[in-house]
Design a protein around this motif. Structure first.
Motif, mmCIF file in Angstrom:
data_model
loop_
_atom_site.group_PDB
_atom_site.id
_atom_site.type_symbol
_atom_site.label_atom_id
_atom_site.label_comp_id
_atom_site.label_asym_id
_atom_site.label_seq_id
_atom_site.Cartn_x
_atom_site.Cartn_y
_atom_site.Cartn_z
ATOM 1 N N SER A 205 0.829 -1.203 0.000
ATOM 2 C CA SER A 205 0.000 0.000 0.000
ATOM 3 C C SER A 205 0.865 1.254 0.000
ATOM 4 C CB SER A 205 -0.917 -0.026 1.232
ATOM 5 O OG SER A 205 -1.440 1.241 1.469
ATOM 6 N N ALA A 206 1.898 1.257 0.811
ATOM 7 C CA ALA A 206 2.780 2.417 0.877
ATOM 8 C C ALA A 206 3.517 2.594 -0.443
ATOM 9 C CB ALA A 206 3.775 2.258 2.019
ATOM 10 N N TYR A 207 3.947 1.498 -1.041
ATOM 11 C CA TYR A 207 4.631 1.581 -2.321
ATOM 12 C C TYR A 207 3.725 2.206 -3.378
ATOM 13 C CZ TYR A 207 5.965 0.117 -6.943
ATOM 14 O OH TYR A 207 6.222 0.122 -8.275
ATOM 15 N N SER A 209 1.134 4.059 -2.949
ATOM 16 C CA SER A 209 0.845 5.453 -2.640
ATOM 17 C C SER A 209 2.010 6.354 -3.024
ATOM 18 C CB SER A 209 0.563 5.576 -1.144
ATOM 19 O OG SER A 209 0.452 6.926 -0.802
ATOM 20 N N ASP A 210 3.199 5.988 -2.604
ATOM 21 C CA ASP A 210 4.364 6.843 -2.840
ATOM 22 C C ASP A 210 4.725 6.943 -4.308
ATOM 23 O OD1 ASP A 210 6.333 6.045 0.143
ATOM 24 O OD2 ASP A 210 4.440 7.094 -0.162
ATOM 25 N N ASN A 211 4.615 5.853 -5.023
ATOM 26 C CA ASN A 211 5.161 5.833 -6.375
ATOM 27 C C ASN A 211 4.133 6.005 -7.472
ATOM 28 O OD1 ASN A 211 7.964 5.332 -5.770
ATOM 29 N ND2 ASN A 211 7.271 3.384 -4.993
ATOM 30 N N TRP A 212 2.876 5.748 -7.176
ATOM 31 C CA TRP A 212 1.878 5.864 -8.218
ATOM 32 C C TRP A 212 0.797 6.877 -7.880
ATOM 33 C CZ3 TRP A 212 2.646 3.625 -12.846
ATOM 34 C CH2 TRP A 212 3.617 2.630 -12.910
ATOM 35 N N GLN A 214 0.274 9.169 -5.361
ATOM 36 C CA GLN A 214 0.616 10.556 -5.043
ATOM 37 C C GLN A 214 1.165 11.334 -6.222
ATOM 38 O OE1 GLN A 214 -1.177 10.738 -2.593
ATOM 39 N NE2 GLN A 214 0.160 11.523 -1.026
ATOM 40 N N GLN A 238 -4.526 0.551 -3.551
ATOM 41 C CA GLN A 238 -3.942 1.038 -2.305
ATOM 42 C C GLN A 238 -4.957 1.039 -1.180
ATOM 43 O OE1 GLN A 238 -2.885 5.174 -2.217
ATOM 44 N NE2 GLN A 238 -2.881 5.092 0.010
ATOM 45 N N THR B 132 4.594 11.532 4.057
ATOM 46 C CA THR B 132 5.069 10.393 3.299
ATOM 47 C C THR B 132 5.628 10.919 2.006
ATOM 48 O OG1 THR B 132 3.169 9.258 4.212
ATOM 49 C CG2 THR B 132 4.445 8.110 2.545
ATOM 50 N N LYS B 133 6.825 11.386 2.087
ATOM 51 C CA LYS B 133 7.395 12.044 0.940
ATOM 52 C C LYS B 133 7.829 11.010 -0.067
ATOM 53 C CE LYS B 133 9.454 15.481 -1.187
ATOM 54 N NZ LYS B 133 9.156 15.259 -2.536
ATOM 55 N N LEU B 134 7.454 11.247 -1.295
ATOM 56 C CA LEU B 134 7.961 10.304 -2.256
ATOM 57 C C LEU B 134 9.006 11.005 -3.075
ATOM 58 C CD1 LEU B 134 6.869 10.654 -5.436
ATOM 59 C CD2 LEU B 134 4.925 11.087 -4.006
ATOM 60 N N LEU B 136 10.739 9.471 -5.862
ATOM 61 C CA LEU B 136 10.759 9.195 -7.288
ATOM 62 C C LEU B 136 9.452 8.590 -7.723
ATOM 63 C CD1 LEU B 136 12.097 5.829 -7.290
ATOM 64 C CD2 LEU B 136 13.699 7.374 -6.282
ATOM 65 N N PRO B 137 9.019 8.944 -8.903
ATOM 66 C CA PRO B 137 7.736 8.423 -9.353
ATOM 67 C C PRO B 137 7.824 7.035 -9.944
ATOM 68 C CG PRO B 137 8.598 9.947 -10.938
ATOM 69 C CD PRO B 137 9.582 9.905 -9.828
ATOM 70 N N SER B 138 8.983 6.425 -9.915
ATOM 71 C CA SER B 138 9.050 5.134 -10.576
ATOM 72 C C SER B 138 9.252 4.019 -9.582
ATOM 73 C CB SER B 138 10.201 5.112 -11.562
ATOM 74 O OG SER B 138 11.398 5.159 -10.832
ATOM 75 N N PRO B 139 8.747 2.877 -9.901
ATOM 76 C CA PRO B 139 8.955 1.715 -9.051
ATOM 77 C C PRO B 139 10.412 1.309 -9.061
ATOM 78 C CG PRO B 139 7.307 1.308 -10.751
ATOM 79 C CD PRO B 139 7.952 2.594 -11.089
ATOM 80 N N VAL B 155 5.704 15.240 -5.197
ATOM 81 C CA VAL B 155 4.549 15.955 -4.674
ATOM 82 C C VAL B 155 4.225 15.542 -3.264
ATOM 83 C CG1 VAL B 155 3.508 16.293 -6.896
ATOM 84 C CG2 VAL B 155 3.060 14.220 -5.630
ATOM 85 N N LYS B 164 -4.278 8.140 4.537
ATOM 86 C CA LYS B 164 -4.036 7.276 5.663
ATOM 87 C C LYS B 164 -3.473 8.066 6.817
ATOM 88 C CE LYS B 164 0.051 5.953 3.247
ATOM 89 N NZ LYS B 164 0.984 4.938 2.906
#
Lengths: 468, 418
Positions: A205-207, A209-212, A214, A238, B132-134, B136-139, B155, B164
């Protein structure tokens, strides 16, 4: 204190030992649980604990009237109203303040309703529903009047306090009975659920959220339509992983303490229509709304038109319960409309005839409708929802479609296709645990958990549904 | 032993042994989390002189390195278009893993137990997601392509109702218009420490040209504000920017995240950065680990202040060296009194160092609330309506608040037509 944190883990382990040392004395176990639950609540904010304590006493005293007075119905109505005012005040004050403020100013009255800074107590939406289930069950004589500490524990029980599942007094109070010696049932299931919960919540879920979710949905104006759709799919995944992960953990914790609590999910994205969806998503909530809103309104007993109205009311109220704002009302209304349309097609073509004839198409359609409604659930304002929707239709002309987007979008049909095969996965895993000698189980579990934690994005995630 | 109790003993055994093993393996993350949250050394550190105990940490670090292997990064590099946020942070995180060895509690970014919440645990902050700072946008395992032909923006989340969090927030459905014409307010006298050196004339605005980049750094406050500035910069002038802001960071806990080092790397790598915007503070006003080891330095002691000022100065000197101008934002008032006093003190440090260096110090104390001092959740809009600018945790900003600050930052930037 987040449930997935080192503090909670250690506290729970210590508590767990004392709890089971007290096994011959369920009343003592209840006391321990009560203190632990209030302690957890106080760890968020001491005022939450005080507030729940006072609320519990008030409701309990009123419920005495239901049992002992000559006019039980009056006490039932009063206590329900008190519970709802409590919920309404904390949850909707700010929103309604602005609404009434505008209204008063429109009416020419220069009154200023003070903007009090209200903090929403944890679990208020959930224990309000628990309260109503208790009051109604008491009135219908489905349960006997419990001792006040059992009632207090029913409201504060920490596995169901923060974000459900929404329990029923008729199911929970008997489990709290002092003569019933408890045991841990289905321990293998517990282990599977805990590891699964951490994988779902901390990692997947966190993955997503963070990568897709958000990056895409936050700036929907900058992405290709397909990418936005991928973002919405990701959000659908998610929110499911987040909430079902949390529920899995809570069910596991309750089992570890010797309790059974209702389930919340049953492969929701396998639903063949929207009605089926609500039998599979947040099941405890659907059942509660059905039993305490839909049926009391008349259900389907007063003709077709009235039934649809009842459906609409129930769904809109469900939306409002989820959050404050027009977005949520629209979300609920969309689901209401979908069910109404379903009812209409049922009466025209036969009950669920379309779905039984074309199950894959139905599943696909239902999933996409649900995804559409998730847009309103996610976006903070209506404008944002609108932006996302328009972006999908206006940003298709770009040349570059990212490979990652395509991969992601292709995964979804594959998942939907394979999903039914995973129906028994949890049980299979639980049974498989039987073959692992209990001595080496910690090593296996630790290895799995370590792997999951290493793969997870950073940080301690919170729970989406705990905001309701 | 009762026959029925045996299963319970097995469960206790399983849970305790698993728990102990996990603590042993995740000790680095637990130590970092402890420091950040409780501002003192984690009790586990006392065990660190046992060889057996250290083994757990070593296993963890080895596994992390294996997962973060550079071969994935090569894949990223060849497929990504420009030097963007994602690349910068990727490599920064990679290099953060190889920090000097005297900082034992190196925190890898992949630990679930490192905190996502600010050390100030307050209820009502629905915006855990902002933190929850991201980066990079890529897996991790997919080739990284830009999601658009613009720069992928890192963002943060606005106030999303369903995000959450374990805390809840009141949703604000107000028009998020920026307060127009907010003037720069004059710093209150009692806030400014006596500056011993002759203050240099501070430039009123920063001047950059369109080819230059803007570098945003800071904690979760910056995470909320930066996206608005970045969007404006790109839309209006086509100016690219980097946002490395990261929740729970500050200058105090270098072992968790080292801003001076990160700034240095970023400025070295991206030669066309023209402006650095810094916004941090609330994670800092606590006792600090002594860089030379031993007891923690007490907050506001002269030793503490020296170390902290050194860090600020280091960043400012780095910027000067790379010919980068700096806008350093002051921290607004906080609802919690102790934290508020802490950040006001920090503001005096920021202001004195920034003024010495000749850069721009941008206070935010009155920005959000008009003339009134002290924390206020609300601000008045032009149409005399109250709009919430702070979230329920008394620290972060609503979207309205973020936009106000963003607007103020933009007002300090002048774009030179090339």
């Amino acid at each position: 204190m987040s449930y997935i944190s080192i503090e909670f883990t250690i506290s729970f382990l210590i508590f767990f030992i004392f709890y089971w040392l007290a096994r011959p004395l369920p009343r003592l176990q209840n006391t321990l649980l009560l203190f632990a639950s209030y302690g957890l609540l106080a760890s968020f904010n001491i005022y939450f604990a005080i507030h729940l304590f006072l609320y519990t006493i008030i409701i309990y005293v009123l419920s005495l009237g239901i049992v002992f007075s000559e006019y039980p119905k009056r006490y039932l109505l009063t206590s329900i109203i008190v519970a709802l005012i409590n919920l309404f005040f904390f949850k909707y004050f700010d929103f309604s303040r602005e609404f009434f403020q505008d209204f008063l100013q429109f009416a020419g009255l220069d009154v200023v309703i003070p903007a009090i800074e209200i903090i929403l107590p944890i679990g208020i939406s959930y224990y309000t529903f628990h309260t109503i289930s208790y009051l109604v069950s008491l009135y219908r004589e489905e349960i006997d009047l419990p001792p006040i500490d059992s009632f207090a524990l029913f409201l504060a029980f920490f596995p169901t306090l923060v974000a459900g599942p929404i329990n029923r007094a008729s199911k929970m109070l008997p489990q709290l009975a002092p003569h019933r010696i408890r045991e841990i049932k289905q321990i293998n299931l517990v282990y599977v659920l805990i590891i699964l919960a951490i994988a779902k919540k901390l990692w997947l879920s966190a993955y997503l959220s963070d990568n897709w979710v958000q990056p895409i949905l936050m700036s929907s104006g900058e992405h290709h339509s397909l990418t936005i759709i991928a973002g919405i799919y990701a959000y659908a995944l998610q929110i499911f992983l987040d909430f079902s992960g949390y529920t899995d953990l809570m069910i596991a914790l309750a089992l570890l303490l010797g309790f059974t609590i209702p389930i919340n999910f049953n492969m929701p994205y396998m639903a063949i229509n929207i009605r089926d969806f609500w039998r599979r998503w947040h099941i405890s909530l659907s059942n509660w709304i059905r039993d305490y809103i839909y049926f009391p309104l008349g259900g389907s007993r007063h003709g077709f038109f009235r039934t649809q109205m009842n459906v609409m009311i129930a769904m809109v109220l469900s939306g409002m319960w989820h959050g404050v704002g027009l977005s949520f009302i629209i979300w609920g209304a969309l689901h209401g409309v979908a069910i109404i349309i379903l009812n209409i097609t049922d009466s025209l073509f036969g009950k669920e005839r379309l779905a039984s004839k074309y199950p894959y198409t139905s599943r696909w359609l239902t999933f996409h409708f649900v995804c559409l409604t998730w847009i309103f659930f996610y976006a903070p304002t209506l404008t944002d929802s609108w932006n996302i929707l328009t972006a999908i239709f206006t940003q298709m002309l770009w040349q570059t479609i990212p490979i990652t987007t395509l991969l992601f979008i292709l995964i979804i049909p594959i998942l939907l296709w394979c999903y039914p095969l995973m129906k028994n996965t949890i049980n299979t895993l639980a049974n498989g645990l039987n073959y692992i000698p209990w001595i080496i189980r910690p090593i296996i579990f630790t290895a799995l958990l370590l792997g999951i934690i290493l793969l997870s994005p950073e940080g301690i995630p919170a729970f989406i549904y705990a905001t309701f | 032993m009762n026959k029925i109790n045996k299963p319970i003993f097995k469960v206790i055994y399983t849970l305790i042994i698993s728990g102990a093993l996990l603590i042993w393996l995740m000790q680095d993350s637990i130590n970092a989390y402890w420091t950040l949250t409780y501002h003192q050394q984690s009790p586990l550190v006392n065990l660190s002189h046992y060889k057996f105990w250290q083994l757990g940490s070593k296993i963890h670090q080895d596994l992390l390195e294996a997962i973060n292997k550079p071969r994935w990064k090569i894949l990223d590099k060849s497929l990504s278009v420009k030097v963007t946020t994602s690349e910068a942070t990727n490599e920064d995180n990679q290099d953060n893993n190889n920090v000097s060895s005297n900082e034992k509690a190196i925190i890898k970014t992949d630990s679930a137990l490192t905190t996502a919440t600010p050390p100030i645990q307050d209820i009502g902050n629905k915006k855990d997601i902002t933190k929850t700072k991201l980066l990079l946008p890529s897996p991790l395992w997919a080739p990284k392509l830009p999601l658009t032909d613009c720069n992928p923006s890192s963002v943060t989340a606005p106030i999303a109702n369903i995000e959450k969090t374990k805390k809840a927030i009141k949703k604000v459905e107000q028009p998020t218009e920026l307060a127009k014409g907010k003037k720069q307010t004059i710093e209150k006298k009692d806030e400014t420490k006596q500056i011993t050196k002759r203050p240099k004339a501070t430039p009123k605005t920063v001047v950059i040209n369109k080819k230059q980049m803007v570098f945003f750094a800071g904690d979760s406050m910056m995470q909320g504000v930066a996206p608005h500035v970045r969007v404006a910069l790109r839309k209006k002038y086509g100016i690219r920017s980097i946002d490395l802001s990261k929740q729970s960071t500050g200058l105090t806990y270098a072992s968790f995240f080292d801003w001076p080092k990160t700034v240095k790397k970023t400025l070295q790598k991206h030669k066309d950065i023209g402006l650095l915007v810094m916004f941090l503070g609330p994670n800092d006003p606590w006792n600090m680990p002594n860089p030379k080891g031993g007891k923690y330095l007490k907050f506001q002691s002269s030793a503490w202040e020296k170390v902290y000022r050194d860090k600020i100065r280091y960043i400012l000197e780095l910027a000067k060296k790379h010919k980068v101008q700096v806008i350093w934002l002051g921290v607004p008032d906080m609802r919690k009194e102790k934290l508020n006093q802490g950040v006001r003190y920090l503001n005096t440090l920021y202001q004195s160092e920034i003024k010495k260096a000749g850069d721009i110090y941008l206070p935010t104390q009155f920005l959000l609330t008009g003339k009134t001092a002290g924390y206020s959740k609300y601000a008045m809009t032009d149409s005399h309506k109250k709009v919430a600018v702070r979230t329920n945790d008394g620290i972060h900003f609503t979207v309205t608040g973020q936009k106000k600050i963003a607007h103020q930052i933009l007002s300090k930037i002048t774009i030179k037509e090339d």
